[in-house]
Scaffold this motif. Structure first.
Motif, mmCIF file in Angstrom:
data_model
loop_
_atom_site.group_PDB
_atom_site.id
_atom_site.type_symbol
_atom_site.label_atom_id
_atom_site.label_comp_id
_atom_site.label_asym_id
_atom_site.label_seq_id
_atom_site.Cartn_x
_atom_site.Cartn_y
_atom_site.Cartn_z
ATOM 1 N N UNK A 79 0.797 4.906 5.166
ATOM 2 C CA UNK A 79 0.749 3.509 5.597
ATOM 3 C C UNK A 79 0.002 2.609 4.629
ATOM 4 N N UNK A 80 -0.860 3.169 3.770
ATOM 5 C CA UNK A 80 -1.655 2.382 2.844
ATOM 6 C C UNK A 80 -1.240 2.731 1.420
ATOM 7 N N UNK A 81 -1.060 1.714 0.574
ATOM 8 C CA UNK A 81 -0.688 1.944 -0.815
ATOM 9 C C UNK A 81 -1.794 2.698 -1.542
ATOM 10 N N UNK A 279 3.253 -5.809 -2.432
ATOM 11 C CA UNK A 279 2.973 -5.882 -1.000
ATOM 12 C C UNK A 279 1.505 -5.639 -0.704
ATOM 13 N N UNK A 280 0.890 -4.712 -1.432
ATOM 14 C CA UNK A 280 -0.488 -4.337 -1.136
ATOM 15 C C UNK A 280 -1.508 -5.226 -1.841
ATOM 16 N N UNK A 443 11.879 -2.763 -7.414
ATOM 17 C CA UNK A 443 10.974 -1.968 -8.245
ATOM 18 C C UNK A 443 9.623 -1.947 -7.541
ATOM 19 N N UNK A 444 9.151 -0.776 -7.179
ATOM 20 C CA UNK A 444 7.927 -0.636 -6.395
ATOM 21 C C UNK A 444 6.726 -0.663 -7.334
ATOM 22 N N UNK A 445 6.201 -1.854 -7.565
ATOM 23 C CA UNK A 445 5.104 -2.014 -8.516
ATOM 24 C C UNK A 445 3.814 -1.388 -8.010
ATOM 25 N N UNK A 446 3.688 -1.226 -6.686
ATOM 26 C CA UNK A 446 2.488 -0.577 -6.164
ATOM 27 C C UNK A 446 2.351 0.846 -6.707
#
Length: 529
Positions: A79-81, A279-280, A443-446
Motif C-alpha cells: 500500500x505504500x511506495x 503518486x507518492x 511509467x511508474x516513476x515511484x
C-alpha cells in the motif's frame, strides 16, 4: 388498398404493399428499432458517459470501491511506495554492510512489456480480449457506444434504402403499375454507389496517412520519455559510483558523512524531478517538512530552498556540486581527474533532468493537431454518410424466395469496426501523450526512484567494509583463484562446470557482450572476459 399505392411507411402487414406485405412490415419495424437503438447509444456515449452515469463507468466505480475496501482491510501487498516508506539517517548510512545496515526496500519494475509467451497463438486471444476491454473502458466506454450508435443509424438508413428498392421492384413486376418498364430509382442507386465508392476511395488515404503517422510519433515520444527516465537514472548512478570508488581507504567517519550528504542530495533531486507525475511524492511538501521526515533535507536546508520556488532542483544541483567538490578535495585519491569527470556528470544530470520537463512541450504544433482531428472527423463523417450507399445489398427475385434478409448487418458490422478503430487510434494518442497518467500504460516513476535510491545507497557505501586480503590468498592457494592446485588435492569442480547466463530484465548487455558470454564455458573463461 389500391393496386399501385405510393411508397409509404407501414407497421402492419395489412397496411403494406408489395410481393410480401408481412416482410415489408417486418423491415419497417427493423428500421425504426435500429434508429431508436442508435439514438439511445449516441445519447449514452455523449451525454451520460461524460457525467459518469454510463455502464462502464458504473463497473469502474464498483472496481474502485472494492479496491478501496481491500486497502482498508490490509489485504493490499504494497500500500505504500518503497521510496516514501524508507527513512534515511546518518547513523544507518555510516554503518558497515556487516553491521546490520538497513538498506532501502525492494521495488518493482517501472514498466512491464507484454509477454506473448512461447506460442503466439496461445496468447493471442487473451491479449486481444485484454486490450479490447481496456479500450472499451476508456472514457467510460464511449468508443464502443459511439460506434454502436452510428452503426445502428447507418444500418437503419441502409434498410430504408432496401425498402425503397423493394417497393420499386414490386412496381416493376406489376405490369399495371409500371407500364413503361423503367426503374429510375434502381438506376439512381446504382450510379450513387459508384460515385460514393470513388469519392471515398480518393479521400480515405489522406486521413489514414495523417492518423497513422501521428500515432507512430506519439508512440516514439512515449518511448523517448522512458529512455529519458533511464538516462536520468544512469547519470545519478554515475555520480554515486564515481564518488564511492574515489575515496581513500579505510573510509573515515567524516568521509562517510560527506557521502551521506551526496546521497541525500541525489535522492532529493530525483524525487523533485518526478514530483509532478508521482503518486507518492506528489502530495509531499517542503513547507510541511515531508522531505525532512524522509531524511532527504534538513530544516535549515528547507528554509534556504523555499524562496527558490520552481528552481529548487537547480539549487540542489549546485549544492550537489559543492558537496562533491568538498569530498574530492578532502578524500579522493586523485582529485583532479575525478573532479573533472564528476563535473561533467553533474552538468549532464542537470540537462537530462530539465529535458524531462521540456519533453512535455516538445510536441507537434497545436494547429497541426487540430487539423488532424478535423480531417479524421471528416473522414468518419464521409464513411458514415457513404457506407449505406456503398454497402447496401439488395437481392430480389430468387434471393428473396431463399430468405434474403432486409436488415443490412454488414453495414452495421463495418461501421462498428471502422469507427471504433479510428476512435481507438484517437484515444491511443490521448493515452500516450502523457506517459505518466493514471493508465495501464503509465511509467511508474515511484519504482524508478526506489531503484535509484537503493543503487546509490550501495554505490556510495561500497568501500566502507574492509575486505581481508588473506581471503584472496586462501582462495588462490585452493586453486579457485589463479595459481596451481595444492599438491595432493583435486582441482575444484567449479572450474570444469559450464556456466549458463540468463539475461534478466535489468541486465542490459550489447550483442558483442552476449556473443562473448555465450562462448564462456568455464569460470576461467568468465574471468578472462
Amino acid at each position: 388498398m389500391s393496386d399501385c399505392p405510393a411508397f409509404n411507411v407501414c407497421g402492419n402487414p395489412s397496411e403494406c404493399w408489395g410481393e410480401d406485405p408481412e416482410l415489408t412490415a417486418t423491415c419497417w419495424n427493423i428500421t425504426w428499432s435500429s434508429l431508436v437503438v442508435g439514438v439511445a447509444a449516441l445519447i449514452h456515449a455523449n451525454l451520460l458517459v461524460p457525467r459518469g452515469i454510463g455502464f462502464w463507468s458504473a463497473i469502474e466505480s464498483i472496481r474502485q470501491k472494492r479496491k478501496l475496501q481491500t486497502v482498508e482491510r490490509g489485504l493490499c501487498e504494497k500500500p505504500v511506495a518503497p521510496f516514501v516508506s524508507y527513512h534515511r539517517n546518518l547513523a544507518n548510512f555510516c554503518r558497515d554492510n556487516t553491521d546490520n545496515v538497513v538498506i532501502p526496500p525492494p521495488y518493482e519494475g517501472e514498466y512491464e512489456p507484454i509477454d506473448l509467451g512461447s506460442s503466439i497463438e496461445a496468447s493471442f486471444a487473451p491479449v486481444i480480449v485484454n486490450h479490447f476491454i481496456h479500450f472499451m473502458a476508456i472514457d467510460g466506454g464511449s468508443i464502443f457506444w459511439s460506434a454502436l450508435g452510428w452503426g445502428m443509424l447507418t444500418s437503419s438508413f441502409a434498410t430504408f434504402l432496401w425498402l425503397v428498392l423493394y417497393h420499386e421492384d414490386s412496381y416493376h413486376k406489376n405490369v399495371e403499375c409500371n407500364e413503361t418498364g423503367q426503374r429510375p430509382l434502381w438506376d439512381y442507386f446504382d450510379q450513387a454507389q459508384s460515385v460514393t465508392a470513388a469519392f471515398y476511395s480518393c479521400y480515405v488515404f489522406f486521413p489514414t496517412f495523417l492518423l497513422a503517422g501521428y500515432v507512430s510519433y506519439v508512440a516514439l515520444r512515449w518511448r523517448d520519455f522512458l529512455v529519458n527516465c533511464h538516462t536520468i537514472q544512469a547519470r545519478i548512478h554515475d555520480v554515486a559510483l564515481t564518488c564511492g570508488m574515489s575515496v581513500q581507504r579505510p573510509v573515515r567517519m567524516d568521509t562517510r558523512r560527506r557521502l551521506f550528504k551526496i546521497y541525500r542530495y541525489l535522492s532529493c533531486i530525483h524525487a523533485i524531478t518526478y514530483q509532478s507525475v508521482s503518486d507518492s511524492i506528489g502530495p509531499l511538501s517542503l513547507q510541511r517538512g515531508d522531505f525532512t521526515a524522509l531524511g532527504l533535507l534538513t530544516m535549515n536546508e528547507v528554509r534556504v530552498l523555499m524562496p527558490m520556488d520552481n528552481k529548487i532542483r537547480d539549487t540542489l544541483m549546485t549544492w550537489l556540486g559543492g558537496a562533491v567538490n568538498e569530498l574530492i578535495h578532502k578524500d579522493a585519491i586523485q582529485p583532479a581527474p575525478v573532479l573533472n569527470i564528476l563535473t561533467a556528470k553533474i552538468c549532464d544530470l542537470r540537462g537530462i533532468c530539465a529535458r524531462h520537463h521540456d519533453s512535455f512541450v516538445r510536441d507537434n504544433p497545436n494547429t497541426y493537431v487540430h487539423f488532424l482531428l478535423v480531417v479524421v472527423m471528416l473522414w468518419l463523417a464521409c464513411f458514415v454518410t457513404t457506407s449505406p450507399w456503398r454497402m447496401t445489398i439488395y437481392s430480389g427475385g430468387e434471393a428473396m424466395q431463399l430468405g434474403a434478409a432486409c436488415f443490412q448487418q454488414k453495414v452495421l458490422v463495418y461501421n462498428i469496426l471502422i469507427i471504433s478503430t479510428v476512435n481507438s487510434c484517437v484515444a491511443l494518442v490521448r493515452l500516450l501523450r502523457n506517459p505518466f497518467a493514471l493508465t495501464v500504460e503509465r511509467i511508474k516513476v515511484d519504482n524508478l526512484i526506489a531503484s535509484t535510491d537503493r543503487c546509490i545507497f550501495a554505490s556510495l557505501r561500497g568501500l566502507f567494509d574492509e575486505i581481508n586480503s588473506g581471503d584472496e590468498q586462501q582462495l588462490a592457494a585452493s586453486g579457485e583463484i589463479g595459481g596451481e592446485p595444492l599438491q595432493g588435492t583435486e582441482q575444484s569442480s567449479c572450474t570444469s562446470k559450464s556456466v549458463s547466463f540468463t539475461e534478466s530484465p535489468r541486465m542490459r548487455t550489447g550483442p558483442r557482450a552476449r556473443k562473448t558470454l555465450s562462448k564462456a564455458t568455464t569460470l576461467r573463461d568468465v574471468r578472462e572476459i
